[in-house]
Design an enzyme around this catalytic site. Structure first.
Site, short mmCIF file in Angstrom:
data_model
loop_
_atom_site.label_atom_id
_atom_site.label_comp_id
_atom_site.label_asym_id
_atom_site.label_seq_id
_atom_site.Cartn_x
_atom_site.Cartn_y
_atom_site.Cartn_z
N ARG A 187 0.83 -1.30 0.41
CA ARG A 187 0.10 0.05 0.43
C ARG A 187 0.94 1.01 -0.42
O ARG A 187 2.11 1.62 0.55
CB ARG A 187 -0.56 0.34 1.83
CG ARG A 187 -2.05 -0.92 1.24
CD ARG A 187 -3.41 -0.61 0.47
NE ARG A 187 -4.11 -1.01 0.15
CZ ARG A 187 -4.24 -2.42 -0.71
NH1 ARG A 187 -3.31 -2.92 -1.05
NH2 ARG A 187 -5.22 -3.34 -0.46
N HIS A 218 -0.43 0.80 -9.95
CA HIS A 218 -1.00 -0.73 -8.96
C HIS A 218 -1.31 -1.88 -9.35
O HIS A 218 -2.68 -1.73 -9.53
CB HIS A 218 -2.22 -0.40 -7.37
CG HIS A 218 -2.95 -0.74 -6.39
ND1 HIS A 218 -3.54 -0.12 -6.05
CD2 HIS A 218 -3.12 -1.71 -6.07
CE1 HIS A 218 -3.88 -0.66 -4.26
NE2 HIS A 218 -3.71 -1.88 -5.25
P1 NDP Z 1 -2.25 -11.66 5.21
O1 NDP Z 1 -3.15 -10.76 5.95
O2 NDP Z 1 -2.23 -13.05 4.27
O3 NDP Z 1 -0.49 -11.02 5.49
C1 NDP Z 1 0.05 -10.29 5.86
C2 NDP Z 1 1.38 -10.44 6.83
O4 NDP Z 1 1.61 -9.56 7.10
C3 NDP Z 1 1.45 -11.70 7.69
O5 NDP Z 1 2.53 -12.56 8.18
C4 NDP Z 1 1.03 -10.79 9.30
O6 NDP Z 1 1.83 -11.32 10.20
C5 NDP Z 1 2.48 -9.77 8.43
N1 NDP Z 1 2.43 -8.10 9.72
C6 NDP Z 1 1.09 -7.68 9.52
N2 NDP Z 1 0.83 -6.59 10.53
C7 NDP Z 1 2.74 -6.70 11.09
C8 NDP Z 1 2.97 -5.77 11.77
N3 NDP Z 1 2.42 -5.14 13.20
N4 NDP Z 1 4.30 -6.41 11.84
C9 NDP Z 1 4.83 -7.77 11.62
N5 NDP Z 1 4.58 -7.92 10.76
C10 NDP Z 1 2.99 -7.71 10.37
O7 NDP Z 1 -2.39 -10.76 3.65
P2 NDP Z 1 -1.61 -10.86 1.81
O8 NDP Z 1 -0.15 -11.45 1.97
O9 NDP Z 1 -3.27 -11.96 1.19
O10 NDP Z 1 -1.62 -9.41 1.78
C11 NDP Z 1 -0.87 -8.43 2.24
C12 NDP Z 1 -1.30 -7.71 1.24
O11 NDP Z 1 -0.94 -6.95 0.05
C13 NDP Z 1 -2.61 -7.08 1.39
O12 NDP Z 1 -3.17 -6.09 2.74
C14 NDP Z 1 -2.16 -5.76 0.59
O13 NDP Z 1 -2.78 -4.52 1.23
C15 NDP Z 1 -1.33 -6.17 -0.71
N6 NDP Z 1 -1.77 -6.60 -1.69
C16 NDP Z 1 -1.30 -5.73 -2.72
C17 NDP Z 1 -2.07 -5.62 -4.32
C18 NDP Z 1 -1.72 -4.81 -5.36
O14 NDP Z 1 -1.39 -5.66 -6.49
N7 NDP Z 1 -0.68 -4.22 -5.31
C19 NDP Z 1 -2.51 -6.93 -4.46
C20 NDP Z 1 -2.85 -7.75 -3.58
C21 NDP Z 1 -2.86 -7.96 -1.88
P3 NDP Z 1 1.28 -12.92 10.69
O15 NDP Z 1 1.36 -13.45 10.17
O16 NDP Z 1 1.57 -12.87 11.76
O17 NDP Z 1 -0.08 -12.36 11.11
C1 OXD Z 2 -5.62 -6.38 -3.05
C2 OXD Z 2 -6.19 -4.84 -4.68
O1 OXD Z 2 -5.88 -5.59 -2.32
O2 OXD Z 2 -5.53 -5.35 -5.74
O3 OXD Z 2 -5.87 -6.72 -3.50
O4 OXD Z 2 -4.24 -4.36 -3.69
#
Ligand code: NDP
Ligand code: OXD
Length: 309
Positions: free
Chosen positions: A224, A272
């Site tokens: 993000r 994006h």
């Molecule tokens: P998940 O919720 O599956 O994974 C999030 C990870 O971040 C977990 O490992 C979590 O830790 C870790 N995390 C969260 N908060 C913290 C923190 N404060 N400190 C350290 N680690 C932290 O999310 P996804 O993998 O499915 O997606 C990640 C992000 O990718 C989405 O939220 C979205 O914003 C972005 N995205 C962007 C896209 C794009 O096209 N640019 C497309 C799709 C998604 P733990 O496992 O220990 O809980």
């Molecule tokens: C998502 C994105 O969060 O596309 O899936 O950014």
């Protein structure tokens, strides 16, 4: 039973078709044609305007069109007690893995430099380390981060990840929590951000964090724009602390025409679209969940509102 649908992308026809295929009796309604709002039990949305979801009195489940849910939890009027299910579908994960591998390889092989040399007709061999000698760090080892990490490990990069809780992924080093961040950064030559945007992770990609990376490290942010302090990225590129960045997301989207990132020689921009939910596979996943809900079964991937992801 009606599902109201909102996307910012011009793919509504593909979504309508996909829902028709997977659940022919579902009453699919476009956001601007809600009909009788009392019929609406399900919402599948991307960036709904604030407060509108609250106006559907019989709403049972909110499905996020994306993996990220910050677009929902930033709404102070998000209806309480209505579960939010985030999008996890194989094509979204695949798309992100492709994006991460593409840009890690570009950084690893210094492809930007090759392309600049080509434009100037310069024949200059650039010697890069082997993959096992390249340390890659992924912030966020969830659905997307863990999958990308495994693929990079299969290419024999020296991969580690940072998450809230420790992980046990074969071939991938694990760092966690505030205490693990410094040592994780100290080893990350190519840093990838795949964190969710929450109050804890806002502006995490800032000057203090860049200072903890090895000099000349590079950054890929596919999570993000709210994660990145954009002035700090520019300063770190100017000082050489960062050698290059690939950014898919920005504080303001679309990226304003006058933004210095556009023509910065060390910045790669994508709009994006690191990965976008696939209508067929996304609709299939939501329909499975609607069926589960109807059978009274628990839904997977419900977001914990306290954690915000
Ligand atoms: P998940 O919720 O599956 O994974 C999030 C990870 O971040 C977990 O490992 C979590 O830790 C870790 N995390 C969260 N908060 C913290 C923190 N404060 N400190 C350290 N680690 C932290 O999310 P996804 O993998 O499915 O997606 C990640 C992000 O990718 C989405 O939220 C979205 O914003 C972005 N995205 C962007 C896209 C794009 O096209 N640019 C497309 C799709 C998604 P733990 O496992 O220990 O809980
Ligand atoms: C998502 C994105 O969060 O596309 O899936 O950014």
């Amino acid at each position: 039973m009606a599902l109201i649908f909102r996307t910012e992308f011009a793919r509504i026809a593909a979504w309508r078709e996909a829902f028709k295929r997977h659940m022919p009796d579902l009453d699919f309604r476009a956001w601007d044609e809600p009909g009788d709002v009392a019929d609406i039990e399900f919402a599948m949305v991307w960036k709904p305007p604030r407060g509108v979801l609250r106006s559907f009195p019989n709403l049972k489940v909110i499905f996020s069109l994306g993996a990220g849910v910050d677009h929902l939890f930033s709404d102070p009027e998000l209806p309480e007690g209505v579960p939010v299910v985030r999008m996890i579908e194989p094509e979204l994960t695949r798309g992100m893995t492709e994006y991460v591998v593409l840009h890690v390889l570009r950084h690893h092989r210094r492809q930007r430099e090759m392309e600049a040399n080509q434009r100037e007709r310069k024949w200059r061999q650039v010697i890069t380390p082997t993959a096992p000698a390249r340390k890659v760090g992924i912030m966020g080892l969830g659905e997307l981060g863990a999958t990308a990490a495994k693929v990079l490990a299969a290419l024999e990069f020296d991969v580690a990840g940072w998450s809230r809780m420790g992980k046990d992924i074969p071939g991938v080093g694990s760092f966690h929590g505030a205490g693990g961040l410094g040592p994780f950064l100290a080893r990350s030559e190519i840093l990838i951000c795949l964190l969710p945007l929450t109050p804890d992770t806002e502006k995490i990609l800032n000057a203090d964090l860049f200072a903890k990376l090895p000099k000349g490290a590079s950054l890929i942010n596919a999570a993000r724009g709210g994660h990145q302090a954009e002035e700090d990225i520019l300063a770190a590129l100017d000082s050489g602390q960062l050698s290059e960045v690939t950014l898919d997301v920005f504080q303001t989207e679309p990226l304003p025409a006058g933004h210095p990132f556009w023509d910065h020689p060390k910045v790669t921009i994508t709009p994006h679209n690191a990965s976008i939910t696939d209508p067929d596979s996304g609709a299939r996943r939501v329909v499975e969940n609607i069926r589960r809900f109807r059978r009274g079964e628990p839904l997977p991937n419900i977001v914990d509102p306290k954690a915000g992801y």
